[in-house]
Design a protein around this motif. Sequence first.
Motif, PDB file in Angstrom:
ATOM      1  N   THR A   1     -11.270  -5.923   9.839  1.00 43.61           N
ATOM      2  CA  THR A   1     -11.256  -5.099  11.071  1.00 43.61           C
ATOM      3  C   THR A   1     -10.528  -5.480  12.079  1.00 43.61           C
ATOM      4  O   THR A   1     -10.271  -4.728  13.134  1.00 43.61           O
ATOM      5  CB  THR A   1     -12.914  -4.831  11.577  1.00 43.61           C
ATOM      6  N   GLY A   2     -10.167  -6.762  12.284  1.00 42.80           N
ATOM      7  CA  GLY A   2      -9.474  -7.457  13.224  1.00 42.80           C
ATOM      8  C   GLY A   2     -10.345  -8.099  14.318  1.00 42.80           C
ATOM      9  O   GLY A   2     -10.195  -8.913  15.109  1.00 42.80           O
ATOM     10  N   GLY A   3     -11.698  -7.784  14.012  1.00 36.43           N
ATOM     11  CA  GLY A   3     -12.732  -8.352  15.396  1.00 36.43           C
ATOM     12  C   GLY A   3     -13.401  -9.771  14.461  1.00 36.43           C
ATOM     13  O   GLY A   3     -13.132 -10.166  13.227  1.00 36.43           O
ATOM     14  N   VAL A   4     -14.060 -10.420  15.432  1.00 34.94           N
ATOM     15  CA  VAL A   4     -14.760 -11.637  14.888  1.00 34.94           C
ATOM     16  C   VAL A   4     -16.062 -11.426  15.219  1.00 34.94           C
ATOM     17  O   VAL A   4     -16.698 -11.093  16.195  1.00 34.94           O
ATOM     18  CB  VAL A   4     -14.055 -12.843  15.854  1.00 34.94           C
ATOM     19  N   ASN A   5     -17.008 -11.923  14.278  1.00 32.88           N
ATOM     20  CA  ASN A   5     -18.366 -12.075  14.573  1.00 32.88           C
ATOM     21  C   ASN A   5     -19.064 -12.944  15.378  1.00 32.88           C
ATOM     22  O   ASN A   5     -18.314 -14.056  15.608  1.00 32.88           O
ATOM     23  CB  ASN A   5     -19.194 -11.577  13.353  1.00 32.88           C
ATOM     24  N   ILE A   6     -20.390 -13.018  15.472  1.00 34.03           N
ATOM     25  CA  ILE A   6     -21.076 -13.798  16.343  1.00 34.03           C
ATOM     26  C   ILE A   6     -20.931 -15.309  15.586  1.00 34.03           C
ATOM     27  O   ILE A   6     -21.071 -16.451  16.354  1.00 34.03           O
ATOM     28  CB  ILE A   6     -22.531 -13.581  16.329  1.00 34.03           C
ATOM     29  N   GLN A   7     -20.678 -15.523  14.279  1.00 36.72           N
ATOM     30  CA  GLN A   7     -20.356 -16.889  13.753  1.00 36.72           C
ATOM     31  C   GLN A   7     -19.099 -17.029  13.743  1.00 36.72           C
ATOM     32  O   GLN A   7     -18.788 -18.464  13.317  1.00 36.72           O
ATOM     33  CB  GLN A   7     -20.694 -16.422  12.321  1.00 36.72           C
ATOM     34  N   GLY A   8     -18.047 -16.439  14.511  1.00 39.92           N
ATOM     35  CA  GLY A   8     -16.810 -16.824  14.554  1.00 39.92           C
ATOM     36  C   GLY A   8     -16.020 -16.549  13.280  1.00 39.92           C
ATOM     37  O   GLY A   8     -14.785 -17.014  13.213  1.00 39.92           O
ATOM     38  N   GLU A   9     -16.545 -15.533  12.576  1.00 39.36           N
ATOM     39  CA  GLU A   9     -15.901 -15.191  11.237  1.00 39.36           C
ATOM     40  C   GLU A   9     -14.849 -13.880  11.600  1.00 39.36           C
ATOM     41  O   GLU A   9     -15.762 -13.021  11.889  1.00 39.36           O
ATOM     42  CB  GLU A   9     -16.689 -15.234   9.889  1.00 39.36           C
ATOM     43  N   ASP A  10     -13.934 -13.799  10.889  1.00 41.63           N
ATOM     44  CA  ASP A  10     -13.375 -12.374  10.500  1.00 41.63           C
ATOM     45  C   ASP A  10     -14.096 -11.557  10.012  1.00 41.63           C
ATOM     46  O   ASP A  10     -14.560 -11.723   8.882  1.00 41.63           O
ATOM     47  CB  ASP A  10     -11.847 -12.825  10.098  1.00 41.63           C
ATOM     48  N   VAL A  11     -14.186 -10.493  10.681  1.00 37.99           N
ATOM     49  CA  VAL A  11     -14.997  -9.244   9.972  1.00 37.99           C
ATOM     50  C   VAL A  11     -14.105  -8.230   9.010  1.00 37.99           C
ATOM     51  O   VAL A  11     -13.180  -7.879   9.420  1.00 37.99           O
ATOM     52  CB  VAL A  11     -15.654  -8.485  11.019  1.00 37.99           C
ATOM     53  N   LYS A  12     -15.074  -8.173   7.865  1.00 32.57           N
ATOM     54  CA  LYS A  12     -14.137  -7.139   7.069  1.00 32.57           C
ATOM     55  C   LYS A  12     -14.674  -5.784   7.263  1.00 32.57           C
ATOM     56  O   LYS A  12     -15.923  -5.446   7.655  1.00 32.57           O
ATOM     57  CB  LYS A  12     -14.543  -7.514   5.589  1.00 32.57           C
ATOM     58  N   LYS A  13     -13.906  -4.563   7.008  1.00 39.03           N
ATOM     59  CA  LYS A  13     -14.419  -3.385   7.059  1.00 39.03           C
ATOM     60  C   LYS A  13     -15.817  -3.340   6.291  1.00 39.03           C
ATOM     61  O   LYS A  13     -16.657  -2.250   6.626  1.00 39.03           O
ATOM     62  CB  LYS A  13     -13.467  -2.280   6.627  1.00 39.03           C
ATOM     63  N   MET A  14     -15.627  -3.819   5.073  1.00 42.91           N
ATOM     64  CA  MET A  14     -17.081  -3.537   4.322  1.00 42.91           C
ATOM     65  C   MET A  14     -18.318  -4.264   4.853  1.00 42.91           C
ATOM     66  O   MET A  14     -19.439  -3.793   4.693  1.00 42.91           O
ATOM     67  CB  MET A  14     -16.854  -4.283   2.693  1.00 42.91           C
ATOM     68  N   ASP A  15     -18.092  -5.425   5.663  1.00 45.07           N
ATOM     69  CA  ASP A  15     -19.123  -5.942   6.384  1.00 45.07           C
ATOM     70  C   ASP A  15     -19.686  -5.124   7.382  1.00 45.07           C
ATOM     71  O   ASP A  15     -20.919  -5.000   7.536  1.00 45.07           O
ATOM     72  CB  ASP A  15     -18.715  -7.297   7.251  1.00 45.07           C
TER      73      ASP A  15
END
Length: 348
Positions: free
Chosen positions: A67-81
Amino acid sequence: MTDYTAHEQALDRDCLTLSRHVLQQLQSFDADAQDLSALMNRIALAGKLIARRLSRAGLMEGVLGFTGGVNIQGEDVKKMDVYANEVFIAAFKQSGLVCRLASEEMEKPYYIPENCPIGRYTLLYDPLDGSSNVDINLNVGSIFAIRQQEGTDLDETAADLLQNGHKQIAAGYILYGPSTMLVYSMGKGTHVFVLDPSLGEFILAIENLQIPASGPIYSVNEGNFWAWEEPIRNYVRYVHRQPGYSARYSGALVGDIHRILMQGGVFLYPGTQKNPAGKLRLLYEAAPIAFLVEQAGGKASTGTQPLLDVVPDHLHMRTPLIIGSPENVALVESFIQQTPATPTVTQV
Ligand code: AHG
Ligand code: MN
Ligand code: MN
């Protein structure tokens, strides 16, 4: 045996659906049992929706990739996530079952206000586990746990979630592989269901699954060898010198654990010198899987204490995880506790 009986047996088997199994497990049709059965049914619906999208992902626009975003874990987020996270929320809207959902992909729990007056349960989940596999069409999973909500949580701190893994009422995973499987436990054994796509139902495949007491698989990311503490290195050196072990590591916890549940062995995600707590999250990865594996006769440990005894200090706390066949896990623990004298694994 007459044909009629065989026919009846086949029908009975086809009707052993997940929701019916939950009621059988609880030996009741009362309101609590109906709620838990409905709850598992919603989790199954989420699994079916995710499986459907995964099965056609390579043909659809906007499904794969980041997605271009980062989650609370600091991991790059996938569209499927993101999709999988939203599916679980959508499945529980207006269910009256769940007031809060806590997920790997959300910093704070998600509240469904219309459910809160009566929604006595909380769902904790990893919507898409092993998401590095998703773009290459390899196995991924979802992990879930159900806990009783304690108190009204009007200030939305979700402090009651910070308790040990024995507080889980049910836990399990969905494995999106060649077939879609749902494995769950409500504290009375571990049971395996397979999605029959022609029925759209999860049908019981294995009741009371038992993990082998020991097994040949060791599953660990050996690329981290340089970063581990010496006892873990010593264990892996030991394995390298023994005949009979096989390394298997898919990069998706759900797939790796499923193999070990079926064939025996040990999965390790230890801490490193830099990150002593390792990578996996306690509340929606390690603890649900530990509950399930222990219900199948296995063992789950941080290396120094039983995994299910760990009390988290925050929602996204990480923990080292050593899990699988009891003899294999005990052997790893003996290395960590620096008493490796006589390895006890009998048949690898
Ligand atoms: P997630 O995709 O939910 O972030 O989980 C990935 C986890 C787990 O599934 C797997 O066992 C582990 O990360 C793999 O990590 P490494 O790539 O560091 O081995
Ligand atoms: Mn995960
Ligand atoms: Mn995930």
